[in-house]
Motif scaffolding. Structure first.
Motif, mmCIF file in Angstrom:
data_model
loop_
_atom_site.group_PDB
_atom_site.id
_atom_site.type_symbol
_atom_site.label_atom_id
_atom_site.label_comp_id
_atom_site.label_asym_id
_atom_site.label_seq_id
_atom_site.Cartn_x
_atom_site.Cartn_y
_atom_site.Cartn_z
ATOM 1 N N VAL A 237 0.648 -1.310 0.144
ATOM 2 C CA VAL A 237 0.070 -0.017 0.165
ATOM 3 C C VAL A 237 1.006 1.245 0.069
ATOM 4 C CG1 VAL A 237 -2.109 -1.026 0.974
ATOM 5 C CG2 VAL A 237 -0.282 -0.135 2.539
ATOM 6 N N GLU A 238 0.502 2.297 -0.666
ATOM 7 C CA GLU A 238 1.442 3.553 -0.688
ATOM 8 C C GLU A 238 0.274 4.682 -0.519
ATOM 9 O OE1 GLU A 238 4.224 2.318 -4.345
ATOM 10 O OE2 GLU A 238 2.455 3.560 -4.708
ATOM 11 N N GLY A 239 0.907 5.763 -0.272
ATOM 12 C CA GLY A 239 0.112 7.053 0.072
ATOM 13 C C GLY A 239 0.705 7.848 1.227
ATOM 14 N N THR A 240 -0.299 8.605 1.818
ATOM 15 C CA THR A 240 0.315 9.485 2.965
ATOM 16 C C THR A 240 0.684 8.499 4.097
ATOM 17 O OG1 THR A 240 -1.978 9.588 4.033
ATOM 18 C CG2 THR A 240 -1.236 11.273 2.331
ATOM 19 N N ALA A 241 1.281 8.990 4.933
ATOM 20 C CA ALA A 241 1.805 8.136 6.045
ATOM 21 C C ALA A 241 0.770 7.627 7.035
ATOM 22 C CB ALA A 241 2.959 8.845 6.942
ATOM 23 N N ALA A 242 -0.349 8.425 7.206
ATOM 24 C CA ALA A 242 -1.277 8.206 8.117
ATOM 25 C C ALA A 242 -2.221 7.060 7.115
ATOM 26 C CB ALA A 242 -2.019 9.443 8.726
ATOM 27 N N GLY A 243 -2.303 7.417 5.983
ATOM 28 C CA GLY A 243 -3.388 6.329 5.296
ATOM 29 C C GLY A 243 -2.734 5.005 5.082
ATOM 30 N N VAL A 244 -1.499 5.320 4.968
ATOM 31 C CA VAL A 244 -0.738 3.804 4.942
ATOM 32 C C VAL A 244 -0.775 2.787 6.211
ATOM 33 C CG1 VAL A 244 1.679 2.781 4.716
ATOM 34 C CG2 VAL A 244 0.955 4.289 2.739
ATOM 35 N N ARG A 245 -0.690 3.672 7.199
ATOM 36 C CA ARG A 245 -0.557 3.069 8.558
ATOM 37 C C ARG A 245 -2.077 2.337 8.894
ATOM 38 N NH1 ARG A 245 2.080 7.056 11.180
ATOM 39 N NH2 ARG A 245 -0.088 8.034 11.788
ATOM 40 N N ASP A 246 -3.215 3.192 8.376
ATOM 41 C CA ASP A 246 -4.490 2.602 8.619
ATOM 42 C C ASP A 246 -4.488 1.311 7.842
ATOM 43 O OD1 ASP A 246 -4.892 4.441 10.634
ATOM 44 O OD2 ASP A 246 -6.371 5.529 9.138
ATOM 45 N N ARG A 247 -4.110 1.404 6.579
ATOM 46 C CA ARG A 247 -4.414 0.477 5.519
ATOM 47 C C ARG A 247 -3.786 -0.580 5.599
ATOM 48 N NH1 ARG A 247 -3.716 2.573 -0.031
ATOM 49 N NH2 ARG A 247 -2.482 4.394 0.987
ATOM 50 N N ALA A 248 -2.504 -0.609 6.201
ATOM 51 C CA ALA A 248 -1.552 -1.898 6.622
ATOM 52 C C ALA A 248 -2.269 -2.498 7.811
ATOM 53 C CB ALA A 248 -0.289 -1.154 6.983
ATOM 54 N N ALA A 249 -2.579 -1.593 8.841
ATOM 55 C CA ALA A 249 -3.287 -2.298 10.125
ATOM 56 C C ALA A 249 -4.603 -3.032 9.657
ATOM 57 C CB ALA A 249 -3.669 -1.269 10.910
ATOM 58 N N THR A 250 -5.485 -2.550 8.673
ATOM 59 C CA THR A 250 -6.343 -3.296 8.191
ATOM 60 C C THR A 250 -6.172 -4.605 7.606
ATOM 61 O OG1 THR A 250 -7.680 -1.414 7.719
ATOM 62 C CG2 THR A 250 -8.523 -3.251 6.763
ATOM 63 N N LEU A 251 -4.894 -4.690 6.623
ATOM 64 C CA LEU A 251 -4.627 -5.754 5.938
ATOM 65 C C LEU A 251 -3.850 -6.817 7.118
ATOM 66 C CD1 LEU A 251 -3.118 -4.221 2.838
ATOM 67 C CD2 LEU A 251 -4.843 -6.152 3.020
ATOM 68 N N GLU A 252 -3.152 -6.413 7.718
ATOM 69 C CA GLU A 252 -2.685 -7.348 9.078
ATOM 70 C C GLU A 252 -3.769 -8.268 9.552
ATOM 71 O OE1 GLU A 252 -0.296 -4.392 11.351
ATOM 72 O OE2 GLU A 252 1.327 -5.763 11.346
ATOM 73 N N LYS A 253 -4.845 -7.572 9.816
ATOM 74 C CA LYS A 253 -5.884 -8.244 10.375
ATOM 75 C C LYS A 253 -6.651 -9.077 9.563
ATOM 76 C CE LYS A 253 -9.315 -5.728 12.708
ATOM 77 N NZ LYS A 253 -9.688 -4.436 13.376
ATOM 78 N N ALA A 254 -6.774 -8.553 8.191
ATOM 79 C CA ALA A 254 -7.547 -9.512 7.223
ATOM 80 C C ALA A 254 -6.554 -10.657 6.907
ATOM 81 C CB ALA A 254 -7.715 -8.756 6.299
ATOM 82 N N LEU A 255 -5.155 -10.442 6.821
ATOM 83 C CA LEU A 255 -4.511 -11.739 6.484
ATOM 84 C C LEU A 255 -3.801 -12.442 7.733
ATOM 85 C CD1 LEU A 255 -2.560 -9.879 3.452
ATOM 86 C CD2 LEU A 255 -4.425 -11.520 3.370
ATOM 87 N N GLY A 256 -3.890 -11.694 8.904
ATOM 88 C CA GLY A 256 -3.170 -12.477 9.996
ATOM 89 C C GLY A 256 -1.474 -12.426 9.422
ATOM 90 N N GLY A 257 -1.342 -11.212 8.696
ATOM 91 C CA GLY A 257 0.107 -11.004 8.281
ATOM 92 C C GLY A 257 0.796 -9.928 9.144
ATOM 93 N N GLN A 258 1.990 -9.643 8.579
ATOM 94 C CA GLN A 258 3.063 -8.551 9.483
ATOM 95 C C GLN A 258 3.572 -7.624 8.498
ATOM 96 O OE1 GLN A 258 4.910 -10.844 12.007
ATOM 97 N NE2 GLN A 258 4.331 -9.160 13.042
ATOM 98 N N ALA A 259 3.288 -6.336 9.188
ATOM 99 C CA ALA A 259 3.613 -5.112 7.949
ATOM 100 C C ALA A 259 5.002 -4.881 8.237
ATOM 101 C CB ALA A 259 2.640 -3.968 8.575
ATOM 102 N N THR A 260 5.446 -4.318 7.137
ATOM 103 C CA THR A 260 6.897 -3.939 7.138
ATOM 104 C C THR A 260 7.219 -3.064 6.082
ATOM 105 O OG1 THR A 260 9.259 -4.938 6.628
ATOM 106 C CG2 THR A 260 7.411 -6.098 5.700
ATOM 107 N N ASP A 261 8.269 -2.318 6.180
ATOM 108 C CA ASP A 261 8.586 -1.247 4.753
ATOM 109 C C ASP A 261 9.492 -1.855 3.969
ATOM 110 O OD1 ASP A 261 10.776 -0.831 6.548
ATOM 111 O OD2 ASP A 261 10.381 1.284 7.014
ATOM 112 N N GLU A 262 9.996 -3.159 4.569
ATOM 113 C CA GLU A 262 11.205 -3.727 3.433
ATOM 114 C C GLU A 262 10.464 -4.585 2.209
ATOM 115 O OE1 GLU A 262 14.588 -4.667 4.413
ATOM 116 O OE2 GLU A 262 14.529 -2.737 5.914
#
Ligand SMILES: Cc1cc2nc3c(=O)[nH]c(=O)nc-3n(C[C@H](O)[C@H](O)[C@H](O)COP(=O)(O)OP(=O)(O)OC[C@H]3O[C@@H](n4cnc5c(N)ncnc54)[C@H](O)[C@@H]3O)c2cc1C
Length: 379
Positions: A237-262
């Motif tokens: 996901v790409e965008g503003t820092a706040a938007g990216v944080r929110d969307r990554a959190a949503t995806l972490e929950k949906a996938l049971g996955g881990q967010a990273t910037d790498e």
């Protein structure tokens, strides 16, 4: 001044040696070279960075390589209009457009702008930004015989009846030499994050459906599936820092996955070592392409995956993968393979529209001087 020089041992295409090499520095010089080449009945192959010169079939005939190494640089960057005009030999990875970007992933090191258009390659971010055809808004080409034609954005003249940009995208150098391209640009995103999840192949369909069900507007949805074992899914996901944080959190929950910037090491890299296939399928059928005992990688978000075909088992594996793709509603094309594999397999598979493609070829290159035999159906 001589228009071309003698070729060296390194100047081959698909194992076929050339006699001469020309490296024009602008469209006018390229036109002069191609006029003279046609007068001498020379068969021509265009070479950019050479990163995909082993794709397609070897040329039936080859006299002159037209190398785009001197056709480089940005002609115009209209930042206010988000447009760039760039010469075809410019390396894609070297384009510096400040806080703007040409959102095409260089899928192979050394790839040039012209080669990327001619081979119609796209990488992970195609999901968010579109393909070459979506981003290319204008093109300048030199037709076999030396006539210059321009079309599209920054318009000068259209060749009646053809959308040249679309026609030359994916033309494998068979219709003429691309000298300049005009592209639509995008702002560089302020932030990005990837959400990564590794799971057994059987669970990937449900995980992909979970991504589709969330309103997170991913820029890319990629999978890396080794020949055996669990599959890794990575969503960008790409965008503003706040938007990216929110969307990554949503995806972490949906996938049971881990967010990273790498980015994972396999991101955007073709998986093959010897022979490689491109497989397409509708999104819901992407899971059908997994579990064929072959390493696959690519965009589960657009239904375009790349397969590492083991050279020793190539004919059977190509048939199996192609059949799976066709059953799923897509197709399978062998992009590159060593000579002994090419002799044993049908590189292209079933081709709808071949007669139309032949007519276009005849119209643009009546003498069949450009990359003869490189493309489907011996075009
Ligand atoms: C012999 C032969 C010759 C060919 N010659 C050419 C050529 O000259 N030029 C050329 O471009 N192609 C050519 N093709 C087609 C080529 O192999 C690829 O299929 C084509 O380049 C892929 O286009 P694409 O990457 O846009 O994927 P597509 O085949 O258009 O898409 C693959 C699948 O993904 C889905 N999809 C794609 N994008 C999205 C999205 N954003 N959202 C949701 N779903 C999506 C599509 O519905 C489709 O099911 C040829 C194919 C064959 C067999």
């Amino acid at each position: 001044m001589a228009l071309w020089t003698a070729a060296t041992e390194a100047d081959t295409v698909g194992g076929v040696p050339a006699r001469f090499v020309a490296a024009p520095a602008d469209t006018a010089q390229a036109a002069e070279v191609l006029r003279a080449a046609a007068a001498d009945d020379l068969a021509v192959v265009v070479r950019g960075g050479g990163s995909k010169l082993d794709w397609g079939m070897p040329p039936r005939r080859l006299d002159l390589i037209v190398d785009t190494r001197n056709l480089t640089g940005v002609v115009e960057h209209a930042a206010g209009d988000l447009i760039v005009v760039v010469r075809a030999g410019t390396p894609l990875a070297g384009l510096d457009l400040g806080d703007q970007q040409l959102a095409l992933d260089p899928v192979r090191a050394g790839a040039t702008v012209g080669g990327t258009v001619a081979a119609n390659t796209s990488g992970p971010r195609r999901l968010g930004y579109g393909t070459v055809r979506d981003l290319l808004i204008g093109i300048t080409v030199v037709r076999p015989g030396g006539m210059v034609a321009r079309a599209g954005g920054k318009v000068v003249k259209n060749v009646a009846g053809y959308d040249l940009g679309k026609l030359f995208t994916g033309s494998y150098g068979t219709l003429g030499l691309i000298t300049e391209c005009a592209f639509r640009l995008h702002p560089r995103p302020a932030a990005h994050a990837l959400v990564v999840r590794t799971a057994p192949a059987g669970q990937i369909g449900a995980l992909l459906a979970a991504v589709r069900a969330e309103q997170v507007v991913p820029a890319a949805v990629e999978i890396d599936a080794p020949a055996e074992g669990p599959v890794t899914l990575a969503v960008l996901v790409e965008g503003t820092a706040a938007g990216v944080r929110d969307r990554a959190a949503t995806l972490e929950k949906a996938l049971g996955g881990q967010a990273t910037d790498e980015f994972p090491p396999w991101w955007g890299a073709y998986p093959w070592t010897g022979a490689g296939m491109k497989l397409t399928a509708p999104l819901s059928r992407v899971p059908d392409l997994l579990s064929h005992g072959v390493a696959l990688r690519g965009s589960a978000g657009t239904g375009v995956l790349y397969a590492d075909v083991p050279v020793d088992a190539a004919p059977a594996v190509v048939e199996r993968l192609r059949a799976a793709a066709i059953r799923a509603g897509g197709h399978g094309v062998v992009l590159t393979a060593p000579p002994r594999v090419r002799e044993q397999v049908d590189m292209w598979g079933p081709v709808p529209g071949l007669e139309l493609m032949r007519r276009v070829k005849d119209q643009f290159d009546p003498g069949h001087l450009f990359a003869p035999g490189r493309f489907v159906g011996g075009i």
